[in-house]
Design an enzyme around this catalytic site. Structure first.
Site, PDB file in Angstrom:
ATOM      1  N   SER A  66      -9.848  -0.443   4.489  1.00 41.32           N
ATOM      2  CA  SER A  66      -9.159  -0.715   5.825  1.00 41.32           C
ATOM      3  C   SER A  66      -8.480   0.768   6.499  1.00 41.32           C
ATOM      4  CB  SER A  66      -8.008  -1.541   5.217  1.00 41.32           C
ATOM      5  OG  SER A  66      -8.473  -2.692   4.677  1.00 41.32           O
ATOM      6  N   ARG A 122       0.743  -1.256   0.065  1.00 50.39           N
ATOM      7  CA  ARG A 122      -0.100  -0.010  -0.044  1.00 50.39           C
ATOM      8  C   ARG A 122       0.780   1.234  -0.085  1.00 50.39           C
ATOM      9  NH1 ARG A 122      -2.516  -3.905  -0.516  1.00 50.39           N
ATOM     10  NH2 ARG A 122      -4.544  -4.392   0.515  1.00 50.39           N
ATOM     11  N   GLU A 182      -3.867   3.471   7.418  1.00 51.82           N
ATOM     12  CA  GLU A 182      -3.418   3.382   6.005  1.00 51.82           C
ATOM     13  C   GLU A 182      -4.387   4.333   5.495  1.00 51.82           C
ATOM     14  OE1 GLU A 182      -4.633  -0.516   4.036  1.00 51.82           O
ATOM     15  OE2 GLU A 182      -5.287   0.774   2.357  1.00 51.82           O
TER      16      GLU A 182
HETATM   17  C1  LIG Z   1     -14.932  -0.021   1.112  1.00 51.07           C
HETATM   18  C2  LIG Z   1     -13.549   0.142   0.872  1.00 51.07           C
HETATM   19  C3  LIG Z   1     -12.814  -0.834   0.562  1.00 51.07           C
HETATM   20  C4  LIG Z   1     -11.691  -0.816  -0.012  1.00 51.07           C
HETATM   21  N1  LIG Z   1     -10.682  -1.873  -0.042  1.00 51.07           N
HETATM   22  C5  LIG Z   1      -9.428  -1.849  -0.534  1.00 51.07           C
HETATM   23  C6  LIG Z   1      -8.757  -2.781  -0.742  1.00 51.07           C
HETATM   24  O1  LIG Z   1      -9.238  -4.081  -0.882  1.00 51.07           O
HETATM   25  N2  LIG Z   1      -7.449  -2.725  -1.315  1.00 51.07           N
HETATM   26  C7  LIG Z   1      -6.866  -1.623  -1.423  1.00 51.07           C
HETATM   27  O2  LIG Z   1      -5.950  -1.509  -1.751  1.00 51.07           O
HETATM   28  N3  LIG Z   1      -7.631  -0.457  -1.139  1.00 51.07           N
HETATM   29  C8  LIG Z   1      -8.758  -0.612  -0.587  1.00 51.07           C
HETATM   30  N4  LIG Z   1      -9.495   0.716  -0.257  1.00 51.07           N
HETATM   31  C9  LIG Z   1      -8.760   1.963  -0.288  1.00 51.07           C
HETATM   32  C10 LIG Z   1      -8.962   2.701  -1.598  1.00 51.07           C
HETATM   33  O3  LIG Z   1     -10.074   2.192  -2.249  1.00 51.07           O
HETATM   34  C11 LIG Z   1      -7.791   2.991  -2.349  1.00 51.07           C
HETATM   35  O4  LIG Z   1      -6.840   3.528  -1.606  1.00 51.07           O
HETATM   36  C12 LIG Z   1      -7.964   3.553  -3.592  1.00 51.07           C
HETATM   37  O5  LIG Z   1      -6.867   3.575  -4.440  1.00 51.07           O
HETATM   38  C13 LIG Z   1      -8.076   5.000  -3.547  1.00 51.07           C
HETATM   39  O6  LIG Z   1      -8.497   5.672  -4.798  1.00 51.07           O
HETATM   40  P1  LIG Z   1      -9.267   7.107  -4.612  1.00 51.07           P
HETATM   41  O7  LIG Z   1      -9.166   7.555  -6.355  1.00 51.07           O
HETATM   42  O8  LIG Z   1     -10.390   7.286  -4.125  1.00 51.07           O
HETATM   43  O9  LIG Z   1      -7.910   8.025  -4.083  1.00 51.07           O
HETATM   44  P2  LIG Z   1      -8.029   9.264  -3.053  1.00 51.07           P
HETATM   45  O10 LIG Z   1      -8.272   8.565  -1.682  1.00 51.07           O
HETATM   46  O11 LIG Z   1      -8.935  10.201  -3.421  1.00 51.07           O
HETATM   47  O12 LIG Z   1      -6.547   9.447  -2.955  1.00 51.07           O
HETATM   48  C14 LIG Z   1      -5.593   8.683  -2.503  1.00 51.07           C
HETATM   49  C15 LIG Z   1      -4.097   9.121  -2.606  1.00 51.07           C
HETATM   50  O13 LIG Z   1      -3.825   9.203  -3.835  1.00 51.07           O
HETATM   51  C16 LIG Z   1      -3.471  10.596  -4.373  1.00 51.07           C
HETATM   52  N5  LIG Z   1      -3.908  10.640  -5.922  1.00 51.07           N
HETATM   53  C17 LIG Z   1      -5.219  10.276  -6.166  1.00 51.07           C
HETATM   54  N6  LIG Z   1      -5.401  10.545  -7.645  1.00 51.07           N
HETATM   55  C18 LIG Z   1      -4.020  11.055  -8.006  1.00 51.07           C
HETATM   56  C19 LIG Z   1      -3.699  11.349  -9.348  1.00 51.07           C
HETATM   57  N7  LIG Z   1      -4.423  11.519 -10.352  1.00 51.07           N
HETATM   58  N8  LIG Z   1      -2.406  11.991  -9.305  1.00 51.07           N
HETATM   59  C20 LIG Z   1      -1.335  11.887  -8.302  1.00 51.07           C
HETATM   60  N9  LIG Z   1      -2.057  11.468  -6.697  1.00 51.07           N
HETATM   61  C21 LIG Z   1      -3.159  11.144  -6.952  1.00 51.07           C
HETATM   62  C22 LIG Z   1      -4.254  11.429  -3.300  1.00 51.07           C
HETATM   63  O14 LIG Z   1      -3.493  12.714  -3.315  1.00 51.07           O
HETATM   64  C23 LIG Z   1      -4.219  10.802  -2.155  1.00 51.07           C
HETATM   65  O15 LIG Z   1      -2.723  11.134  -1.689  1.00 51.07           O
HETATM   66  C24 LIG Z   1     -10.974   0.552   0.244  1.00 51.07           C
HETATM   67  C25 LIG Z   1     -11.745   1.674   0.178  1.00 51.07           C
HETATM   68  C26 LIG Z   1     -12.848   1.527   0.831  1.00 51.07           C
HETATM   69  C27 LIG Z   1     -13.672   2.697   1.196  1.00 51.07           C
END
Ligand SMILES: Cc1cc2nc3c(=O)[nH]c(=O)nc-3n(C[C@H](O)[C@H](O)[C@H](O)COP(=O)(O)OP(=O)(O)OC[C@H]3O[C@@H](n4cnc5c(N)ncnc54)[C@H](O)[C@@H]3O)c2cc1C
Length: 310
Positions: free
Chosen positions: A213, A142, A306
């Site tokens: 998580s 992660r 996380e």
């Molecule tokens: C119900 C649930 C289940 C989940 N299950 C998992 C799982 O099984 N495995 C797992 O790994 N994660 C899981 N996650 C966590 C989450 O889905 C991941 O971390 C996902 O990658 C976040 O994506 P996001 O677009 O929402 O990013 P955000 O939460 O908006 O951002 C995350 C980070 O990425 C950066 N970022 C986003 N987009 C860009 C871009 N275009 N350029 C540069 N930086 C950027 C942001 O600045 C921030 O630092 C879960 C979350 C939830 C709510």
């Protein structure tokens, strides 16, 4: 609770990043994906920038390029429908393709680094677009350089994944093999199975707010592991022994525990949910601290979140 920012910018094409007057924007500038791994603890004084670039393009060699704003699970669904192997185990992970390369998202024995071929990004330091080789991104559990020494430098605009027509199922995690017994293996069948398993265990973000998580699974040295009573589930990884944080939290009696509207999710204690829809950031942070303190006191292990706190 709602929070606000000084400015919200939606970018829909790469060229827009070249014409932005960065110095005139409220600072700091943060990039938002789907927001599914972020906990806003207060109003944000700067600019929140979202890359809404869409599009899924298949290349002749089965590499696939997605705009950073493509919902990652839409890409998984598309790949499964095309019969392409690679992201099926990552089905239903919330968020967008841009963030997938930041977070090194993972589930059921697969991490996105296993299928990354190229990352295209705007380099704020150099003021130009670059292609970043995933091998240079320092991917770990992660984490990546985007979250550490490169923090704030790159705005990812597209991610290319290396997919395959050759079957390459990964079945040895989380009961997938058992659930797939006697089924013909295709990316679509595996995707549907993973979705079924996840729906059983995890809160649906459309119904109950959470950031997935909340804590990372700790990796501890062997001597620390040996002192833990109760025969915890574990597996050996580089640097030590990984223990599910969910098990440690449950042993401390926190399954279902509440702090105001915040709750340790009863079906999966690794997740903190906004149970009432009204939980304040302080209630969530308060519950986070209670969990960290309890695990520290009982096991001498420090849990690290996380979820990114903003
Ligand atoms: C119900 C649930 C289940 C989940 N299950 C998992 C799982 O099984 N495995 C797992 O790994 N994660 C899981 N996650 C966590 C989450 O889905 C991941 O971390 C996902 O990658 C976040 O994506 P996001 O677009 O929402 O990013 P955000 O939460 O908006 O951002 C995350 C980070 O990425 C950066 N970022 C986003 N987009 C860009 C871009 N275009 N350029 C540069 N930086 C950027 C942001 O600045 C921030 O630092 C879960 C979350 C939830 C709510």
């Amino acid at each position: 609770m709602k929070v606000s920012c000084a400015l919200y910018l939606e970018v829909e094409a790469e060229e827009e990043l070249l014409t932005l007057d960065w110095d005139s924007l409220p600072q700091p500038v943060m990039v938002l994906g789907g927001g599914s791994n972020l906990l806003f603890t207060k109003d944000f004084p700067g600019t929140v920038l979202h890359v809404g670039i869409g599009g899924i393009t298949r290349h002749a060699d089965d590499r696939v390029t997605c705009g950073a704003g493509v919902v990652f699970d839409d890409f998984c669904a598309w790949a499964a429908k095309e019969g392409l192997w690679g992201p099926e185990n990552l089905s239903l992970i919330p968020g967008e393709c841009g963030a997938s390369a930041v977070q090194n998202i993972g589930a059921y024995g697969v991490e996105v680094k296993d299928i990354l071929a190229d990352i295209r990004a705007y380099d704020r330091k150099e003021g130009r677009f670059v292609h970043i080789d995933p091998a240079t991104c320092g991917y770990g559990y992660r984490t990546s350089r985007f979250k550490t020494e490169w923090k704030g430098r790159y705005i990812i605009t597209a991610v290319t994944y290396r997919l395959s027509r050759e079957p390459r199922p990964v079945l040895d995690y989380g009961g997938i093999r058992k659930a797939l017994l006697e089924k013909t293996l295709t990316p679509l069948v595996i995707r549907d199975t993973i979705i079924g398993i996840r729906r059983e265990k995890l809160p649906d973000p459309a119904v109950t707010g959470s950031a997935g998580s909340f804590f990372c699974n700790p990796v501890v040295p062997e001597d620390v592991f040996k002192k833990i009573e109760g025969n915890p589930p574990h597996y050996e990884v580089e640097g030590g022994i990984k223990i599910p944080a969910a098990w440690l939290i449950e042993q401390c009696g926190f399954k279902g525990a509440r702090n105001g509207g915040a709750q340790v999710y009863p079906k999966q204690p690794l997740v903190i949910v906004n149970a009432t829809g009204e939980a304040s950031p302080q209630e969530i942070i308060g519950l986070e601290k209670q969990v960290i303190d309890a695990v520290q006191a009982k096991f001498g292990i420090t849990l690290h979140p996380e979820v990114e706190h903003v």
